[in-house]
Write an enzyme that holds these catalytic residues in place. Structure first.
Site, mmCIF file in Angstrom:
data_model
loop_
_atom_site.group_PDB
_atom_site.id
_atom_site.type_symbol
_atom_site.label_atom_id
_atom_site.label_comp_id
_atom_site.label_asym_id
_atom_site.label_seq_id
_atom_site.Cartn_x
_atom_site.Cartn_y
_atom_site.Cartn_z
ATOM 1 N N GLY A 32 0.817 -1.216 0.000
ATOM 2 C CA GLY A 32 0.000 0.000 0.000
ATOM 3 C C GLY A 32 0.846 1.259 0.000
ATOM 4 O O GLY A 32 0.557 2.226 -0.708
ATOM 5 N N CYS A 33 1.906 1.248 0.783
ATOM 6 C CA CYS A 33 2.776 2.422 0.870
ATOM 7 C C CYS A 33 3.528 2.652 -0.437
ATOM 8 O O CYS A 33 3.741 3.787 -0.854
ATOM 9 C CB CYS A 33 3.740 2.272 2.038
ATOM 10 S SG CYS A 33 2.880 2.159 3.628
#
EC number: 1.11.1.24
Length: 156
Positions: free
Chosen positions: A45-46
């Site tokens: 996600g990051c």
């Protein structure tokens, strides 16, 4: 946990980025700052969020926006993450959790049945005067730039 809201002054800070540069929020007075907090370098996600901001960075700069990422990872981790994905904006080191706590994004999280303390993915849109215009809780990692522009540019 601190509860900042739109209209509040953004807490100032000074931190080191992935290249060892000292950066303060005050350095960006007169510009719109996209201050995004993310949990961990090199996680799916990051990475999606950072790459979305990277891919749209030139357009954001043309509109007068500055992007600053913050996580509690160390400088070495930020450097590897930044180089691996050719990130074109500063990633600020907050190992002591001073910035995440000042912005109220550090707290209890649950993942796969385990509860632990960590950074809640949150983006603060800070105006030219250092005031928080908007806060995006749980940003869409793959469409973050579009989300920022929609929120910020559709304000009345």
């Amino acid at each position: 946990m601190k509860h900042l809201k739109p209209g509040d002054a953004a807490p100032d800070f000074t931190a080191t980025d992935q290249d060892g540069n000292k950066i303060s929020l005050g350095d960006y007075r007169g510009k719109k700052v996209i201050l995004y907090f993310y949990p961990k370098d090199n996680t799916p996600g990051c990475t999606a969020q950072a790459c979305n901001l990277r891919d749209n960075h030139a357009a954001l700069l043309r509109k007068g926006y500055v992007v600053l990422g913050v996580s509690t990872d160390d400088q070495k981790s930020h450097k590897k993450f930044s180089e691996k994905f050719n990130l074109n904006f500063p990633l600020l080191v907050d190992e002591g959790q001073a910035i995440v706590k000042a912005y109220g994004v550090w707290g209890s999280k649950t993942f796969m049945g385990r509860t632990y303390d960590g950074t809640h993915r949150t983006t603060f849109l800070i105006n030219e005067k250092g005031i928080i215009d908007e806060i995006i809780d749980k940003p869409d990692t793959k469409m973050h730039t579009e989300e920022v522009l929609q929120v910020w540019e559709n304000r009345v």
